[in-house]
Structures are given as C-alpha cells and as structure tokens.
Design a protein around this motif. Structure first.
Motif, PDB file in Angstrom:
ATOM      1  N   MET A  82       0.820  -1.215   0.000  1.00 58.66           N
ATOM      2  CA  MET A  82       0.000   0.000   0.000  1.00 58.66           C
ATOM      3  C   MET A  82       0.849   1.258   0.000  1.00 58.66           C
ATOM      4  O   MET A  82       0.325   2.350   0.121  1.00 58.66           O
TER       5      MET A  82
ATOM      6  N   TRP B 101       5.089 -18.105  11.238  1.00 54.16           N
ATOM      7  CA  TRP B 101       6.082 -17.116  11.666  1.00 54.16           C
ATOM      8  C   TRP B 101       7.165 -16.965  10.588  1.00 54.16           C
ATOM      9  O   TRP B 101       7.746 -15.903  10.431  1.00 54.16           O
TER      10      TRP B 101
ATOM     11  N   ARG C 247     -10.429  10.642  -3.610  1.00 53.50           N
ATOM     12  CA  ARG C 247      -9.622   9.444  -3.769  1.00 53.50           C
ATOM     13  C   ARG C 247      -8.366   9.512  -2.889  1.00 53.50           C
ATOM     14  O   ARG C 247      -7.992   8.561  -2.235  1.00 53.50           O
TER      15      ARG C 247
ATOM     16  N   ARG D 116      -7.247   7.097   0.110  1.00 49.07           N
ATOM     17  CA  ARG D 116      -5.964   6.397   0.085  1.00 49.07           C
ATOM     18  C   ARG D 116      -5.227   6.607   1.402  1.00 49.07           C
ATOM     19  O   ARG D 116      -4.619   5.701   1.942  1.00 49.07           O
TER      20      ARG D 116
ATOM     21  N   GLY E 259      -6.753   4.499   3.961  1.00 53.66           N
ATOM     22  CA  GLY E 259      -6.330   3.120   3.736  1.00 53.66           C
ATOM     23  C   GLY E 259      -4.953   2.872   4.316  1.00 53.66           C
ATOM     24  O   GLY E 259      -4.716   1.861   4.982  1.00 53.66           O
ATOM     25  N   ARG E 260      -4.036   3.837   4.092  1.00 49.65           N
ATOM     26  CA  ARG E 260      -2.683   3.666   4.622  1.00 49.65           C
ATOM     27  C   ARG E 260      -2.677   3.646   6.136  1.00 49.65           C
ATOM     28  O   ARG E 260      -1.928   2.904   6.756  1.00 49.65           O
TER      29      ARG E 260
ATOM     30  N   TRP F 261      -5.072   2.529   8.009  1.00 47.13           N
ATOM     31  CA  TRP F 261      -5.488   1.171   8.358  1.00 47.13           C
ATOM     32  C   TRP F 261      -4.341   0.195   8.186  1.00 47.13           C
ATOM     33  O   TRP F 261      -4.186  -0.725   8.978  1.00 47.13           O
ATOM     34  N   GLY F 262      -3.562   0.411   7.137  1.00 48.51           N
ATOM     35  CA  GLY F 262      -2.408  -0.450   6.893  1.00 48.51           C
ATOM     36  C   GLY F 262      -1.485  -0.455   8.098  1.00 48.51           C
ATOM     37  O   GLY F 262      -1.120  -1.517   8.608  1.00 48.51           O
ATOM     38  N   HIS F 263      -1.141   0.764   8.573  1.00 43.29           N
ATOM     39  CA  HIS F 263      -0.277   0.846   9.754  1.00 43.29           C
ATOM     40  C   HIS F 263      -0.936   0.200  10.956  1.00 43.29           C
ATOM     41  O   HIS F 263      -0.282  -0.487  11.729  1.00 43.29           O
TER      42      HIS F 263
ATOM     43  N   ALA G  72      -2.842  -2.246  11.073  1.00 44.59           N
ATOM     44  CA  ALA G  72      -2.720  -3.702  11.003  1.00 44.59           C
ATOM     45  C   ALA G  72      -1.263  -4.134  11.139  1.00 44.59           C
ATOM     46  O   ALA G  72      -0.959  -5.141  11.776  1.00 44.59           O
ATOM     47  N   LEU G  73      -0.360  -3.362  10.533  1.00 44.58           N
ATOM     48  CA  LEU G  73       1.036  -3.804  10.456  1.00 44.58           C
ATOM     49  C   LEU G  73       1.782  -3.646  11.779  1.00 44.58           C
ATOM     50  O   LEU G  73       2.621  -4.469  12.111  1.00 44.58           O
ATOM     51  N   ILE G  74       1.472  -2.618  12.534  1.00 39.39           N
ATOM     52  CA  ILE G  74       2.246  -2.375  13.752  1.00 39.39           C
ATOM     53  C   ILE G  74       2.010  -3.477  14.796  1.00 39.39           C
ATOM     54  O   ILE G  74       2.985  -4.076  15.268  1.00 39.39           O
TER      55      ILE G  74
ATOM     56  N   LEU H  53       0.969  -6.467  14.339  1.00 45.25           N
ATOM     57  CA  LEU H  53       1.484  -7.707  13.753  1.00 45.25           C
ATOM     58  C   LEU H  53       3.013  -7.761  13.876  1.00 45.25           C
ATOM     59  O   LEU H  53       3.587  -8.805  14.194  1.00 45.25           O
ATOM     60  N   SER H  54       3.657  -6.623  13.641  1.00 48.55           N
ATOM     61  CA  SER H  54       5.120  -6.580  13.762  1.00 48.55           C
ATOM     62  C   SER H  54       5.540  -6.895  15.186  1.00 48.55           C
ATOM     63  O   SER H  54       6.525  -7.610  15.402  1.00 48.55           O
TER      64      SER H  54
ATOM     65  N   TYR I 113       5.332 -10.499  15.728  1.00 52.85           N
ATOM     66  CA  TYR I 113       6.431 -11.204  15.065  1.00 52.85           C
ATOM     67  C   TYR I 113       7.748 -11.036  15.811  1.00 52.85           C
ATOM     68  O   TYR I 113       8.627 -11.888  15.718  1.00 52.85           O
TER      69      TYR I 113
END
Lengths: 309, 295
Positions: free
Chosen positions: A109, A179, B20, B24, B27-28, B30-32, B34-36, B38-39, B42
């Motif tokens: 994205m 993982w 638009r 966008r 959306g970004r 939301w991306g963060h 989800a990603l933070i 998850l990181s 991990y």
C-alpha cells in the motif's frame, strides 16, 4: 555474388556450430556428470533397493513388493506419518498463502517504512532451523513460556500444552511455519510490484472499489507467483523434517503426533538401517510429489493468469 | 505547506481526485494499524530469546515471566560458547561452507553459461532436467548416496558435504542462467569476432557483468551450509567434526532445561546471519524475488 556472400558465413557457421556443440558440452560437463552420479544412478538404485531387504551390512536381498505391502498393511507408524504430513500440508499451505498474500498486500500500500516492516517479517526466515526449533520449544513451554504467560495476562486464558499435547502439537508447528512466512512475502511483494499501475487506474475509472481492485486485478495478476509458492511449499511440506526433528529429538512425540514422513523415513534408513524399507518410502514420496505437482500444474490452466508477462 | 495549498486548489477542481486521495490516506492508516501490532507479535519470539539469554537460571523460573532481566547475566554467552564448543564447530562449518561455495560458484556458473549463451542441441532438454531436479525430494537419492559414500569410506569426513557441490547445483544453475540471459548477446559476438575463445568470453565479459547474481549464489550457499542440519546429521559421527547446527542440537540434548544457555547458544547462531542480512540486504531480497518471478 549473393551465393558467394552467403557461402562464406555458412561455412563459418558450420564450424561455429561444431565449436558450439563442443563448448556447450564442455561447459555443462560438471553438471551432466553430476546428474548421472548424484541423480540418475541413485534414483534407479533406490528403486531397486525398495524391492530388497537391505541393511547396508549385507548385500541387498530381493524381496519383491514386500516392503510396500508391509508399509500399507502392517505399519501404523507409516500411516500415522502420512496423516501428520498431509495434515500439516493441508493447513500450513492455504494459511500460509492467505497470510503471506495479506501481509504483502498491506506492505504494497506504499505505507511509510515498508522496508522496516519487510525486515521484521523477514527476520524469522533467517533463524537457523535448529535454533528455530529450540526457540519455539521455549516460547510454547506450557509452564514458563511467554505464550501462555501472555494468554493469561491479556485474556485470562489458561493456554494448552502446545508442543507437549498431542492435540495441539500439529497446530503449534503450523504456527511456527506462519512465523516464517517472510520468504513468501518477499516473493509476493515482488510480484505485486510488477502489476502495471495502468490496470489499477483503469479499474478505478470504471468505479471499482479497493476490494474489487484486489479481487479482480491484483490477485489474478499474481497467480503465477502463487502457483510457484504453492509448488515450492507443497514439496517442502512433504519433506518437513528439521524443526520437528529438533523439537521431538527425532521420535515424533507426544504420541507420534509430530512423526512426519521424512522423519520416519530417516529413522528407518539411518537409525534402524532398513535401507530397502526406507527406499520404498522414498519412492512413494517421489511419486506423491510428482503427482501432486502435476495436478497443481494442470489445475493452473484454470486459475493462473499468464497475460501479464 | 505551499505544496499543500496548491494541491487543495487543484483538488477543488476535481473533487473525485481529492476524495480518492483522502481514501488512500485512510487506507494507509489502516495499513499501519494492522502492520504495527502484527510486527510486535512477530518480534515477541526474538525479544523472548534475547531476554531469556540474559537471565540467571533463577530468573528463568520466575512466574509470571519478566521481560527485563535483573541482574543481566552476560556470562551466559561465554558459558554457552565454551560448552558448545562454538569456535571448533564454527571452524568446521566455515571449512565446509567455503569449499562448497567455491565449488558451487565455479561449476554452476560454467553450466549456466552453457545453458544461457551457447547454442547446442540438447541444451533445452538439459535445462528442463535441471528444473525438474529442483522438485525432486532429496530422500530419493540420499540412501544410495549414503551407501556409495560408505563404500568410498567417506562417512565421518566432509567429502559427502563438499564434493557434490563441485558438480553444480540445480537451483544456482537456474538462477545464474536467468541472469546470464539478460546480458546482451552483442557483447559476446563482439568478443568472438575479436577472436576470443568461449572461455575468455565467459571469464572476461559475462562473469564480471554477473557479479550481483554471483554474490547471490555465494550468499545463499553460505546460508544453506550455516543452517544445514540433515547433511551433517547423516554423514558426521565424530563430535569433534560437528557443524554449528548439528552441535546446537546436541547442546540442546545435554542442557534441555537450561533455557538461558540454550537461548544464548541459539542467538549466537542467529546473530551473525542477521548481521549478514543487514550488510547484504539488496542481494538478499533481489535474489529471493528473482527465484520467484521466473518460476
């Protein structure tokens, strides 16, 4: 004139052609020899061994199809190892696919710090397999491990025995495989970056929303990469060995719930020295790999889109 | 600031574009979102590994576990390294790795050159076979090879782990071939017209241009040897000849409850690879992407 002009290069070409054959074979010679020594000869001898009793100490003794018969009619461990391996492949592959593509889509994205995120998801891939097994034994440790501690702290859930519980052992190794999804993520991400921007623009002009764009543009365009990862993943799952071997010290406990096909094969060949029996297992594995890869390739005609390249 | 006002003016002209851009940005976000988390999930196993590696044996047994060790038990690392013995296993691993890397590099680049840049009948067949062997489960060949190496009296030596590398590796041949194909044919033709032999063209024109691909091959082979467990497990019996991965698995058997030492030892094997990754990130990522795209 014309004839003379073309006759000269043609004569040169002929000698060039011969030179090419000689050079081509010379350059490829190590590999041609390697194929014969390390592939062709062993493949056929293991086929022969699979029809023999062979303990390596004595010469192989012809036994007909007895090894194969015993495997299917009188070896519960063998059946169990097939079940475990198929279980692993059946869950780890689709989950890894959805999980890997989702992470790659998020990374694609163009959010800030993509390279940081990508590094984080890739780091687990770098952990050597033996260290990976030991690390997860400790994460999953029912009494002192961090997973059950966090489950209790955050959700007040008493976690299961994970790797020491036959019912949870296989889900646990599937979690370990998720993982390590980073390798596939890198491949998916490279595939995503190859999708031409015009396609997205065109879809947007046509009024497609984000989900429709993913569903109808992105996913079809990366199906070749998905097929590649599925085949690699399938063959890898059939040969799943090191992590489970380290976790169980090779015996597949608890209650054989982690006895995978390659581990049982190893046990037969290099612990019990039943070389003929293990060769029969190897050939069955070979056939399974060939048939399932072929089936995947055949099915790909229906779902893989090659228009992009 | 100036750019933003201009952007605003432009987007009032086209409300659709503004909307638009707005979506966008959402959306970004939301991306963060989800990603933070998850990181963090991990990274937890890594923090857990590091935290345990620095605890005293008593702190390891504390429930609920604490993240920050107090006191910090640095001496777990020297203790683990001494128990291992890490330096001997490292020397063994590097011996195997360097000799195998050398073999793989020389043989695979020669073969890939033949497959990519010399036209000879049977070439495409050989390439097809090469790709097919990548999908062959190694179990099909391992037993006859073990038998053969036993006859050669090669068991408990490094030869079964090194010699096959000198005959080429299917994956590396494939990777190098794909790369060699991208080098313009005119360069070879020019060299040929100048009277250069095929080997000189290979050595002086194609190889120097293929440095990134050759680096990928060396890197991947090094990693494969660093983490290889099954090969040493099958062929090495004398503990003094063990590699680090095999050594670690025996270390685990002998110290199965001393988690602080096990984590210190596991980290000792992992940290060099992570450092190597940061030094060679581009080679790494491009190499993996390359293997996937042309599959």
């Amino acid at each position: 004139m014309m004839a003379e002009a073309s006759a000269l290069p043609r004569r040169l070409l002929r000698t060039q052609r011969q030179r090419n054959i000689v050079n081509g074979l010379l350059f490829a010679a190590p590999w041609i020899l390697g194929l014969l020594l390390f592939y062709v000869y062993p493949i056929f001898s293991s086929l022969y061994y699979s029809f023999c009793d062979y303990s390596i100490l004595q010469a192989p003794k012809w036994a007909g199809i007895r090894n194969y018969l015993t495997l299917f009619t009188n070896d519960e461990k063998f059946i169990k190892s097939i079940y475990n391996t198929l279980y692993y492949a059946f869950f780890a592959l689709p989950l890894g696919l959805v999980w890997g593509v989702s992470i790659a889509l998020l990374l694609n994205m163009k959010v800030k710090g993509v390279s940081v995120y990508r590094t984080i998801y890739f780091l687990p891939v770098l952990v050597p397999d033996v260290a990976l097994g030991i690390l997860w034994l400790w994460v999953f440790n029912p009494q002192l491990g961090i997973l059950n501690a966090l489950l209790w702290k955050w959700f007040h859930i008493v976690g299961p025995g994970w790797l020491s519980d036959p019912a949870w052992a296989k889900p646990s190794v599937i979690i370990i495989s998720l993982w390590g999804v980073g390798q596939a993520v890198v491949i998916y991400l490279a595939g995503l970056q190859d999708v031409p921007q015009e396609l997205y623009d065109a879809a947007e002009v046509d009024g497609a929303n984000a989900w429709q764009r993913i569903r109808n543009v992105t996913i079809p365009m990366i199906t070749p990469v998905i097929l590649f990862n599925l085949i690699i993943g399938l063959i890898g799952a059939f040969q799943y060995f090191t992590t489970a071997y380290v976790i169980t010290t090779g015996d597949g406990r608890p209650a054989l719930s982690l006895m995978f096909y390659a581990m049982y094969l190893y046990q037969n060949a290099f612990v019990l020295y039943k070389m003929g029996y293990a060769s029969a297992m190897a050939w069955l594995l070979f056939l399974a790999a060939v048939i399932s890869s072929y089936a995947l390739f055949r099915s790909s005609a229906r779902w893989v889109y090659y228009g992009g390249q | 600031m100036g750019g933003e006002t201009v952007a605003c003016q432009v987007s009032t002209a086209t409300g659709g574009a503004r909307r638009r851009r707005f979506w966008r940005r959402i959306g970004r976000l939301w991306g963060h979102l989800a990603l933070i988390p998850l990181s963090i999930v991990y990274m937890i196993p890594f923090f857990w590994m590091l935290s345990t590696a620095l605890k005293t044996d008593r702190q390891v047994m504390v429930w609920p576990p604490v993240w920050i060790p107090n006191p910090i038990a640095w001496d777990n690392f020297p203790r683990a390294i001494a128990f291992f013995p890490f330096w001997r296993f490292l020397a063994n691993t590097l011996t195997i790795a360097v000799l195998a890397m050398l073999g793989i590099l020389i043989s695979s680049s020669l073969v890939a050159y033949s497959l990519a840049r010399i036209r000879w009948p049977g070439r495409d067949l050989l390439f097809g076979i090469t790709v097919a062997t990548m999908m062959l489960p190694y179990q099909v060949t391992i037993i006859p090879l073990f038998v053969q190496f036993t006859r050669f009296k090669w068991i408990n030596t490094y030869l079964p782990l090194i010699v096959p590398a000198w005959f080429g590796g299917a994956f590396y041949i494939f990777l190098l071939r794909q790369f060699f194909m991208t080098i313009p044919q005119e360069l070879s033709d020019a060299a040929r017209i100048d009277g250069a032999s095929e080997f000189r063209t290979f050595y002086q024109i194609v190889l120097p241009l293929a440095r990134p691909a050759l680096a990928t091959v060396l890197l991947f082979e090094f990693l494969a040897r660093w983490r290889d467990f099954q090969g040493p497990l099958i062929y090495l019996q004398d503990p003094r000849k063990y590699t680090i991965s095999l050594g670690l698995s025996y270390f685990r058997l002998e110290h199965s409850t001393e988690w602080q030492l096990l984590m210190a030892a596991s980290l000792t094997l992992t940290i060099p690879i992570i450092m190597l990754y940061f030094l060679t990130q581009r080679t790494f990522i491009q190499g993996i992407a390359l293997t996937g795209l042309k599959g």
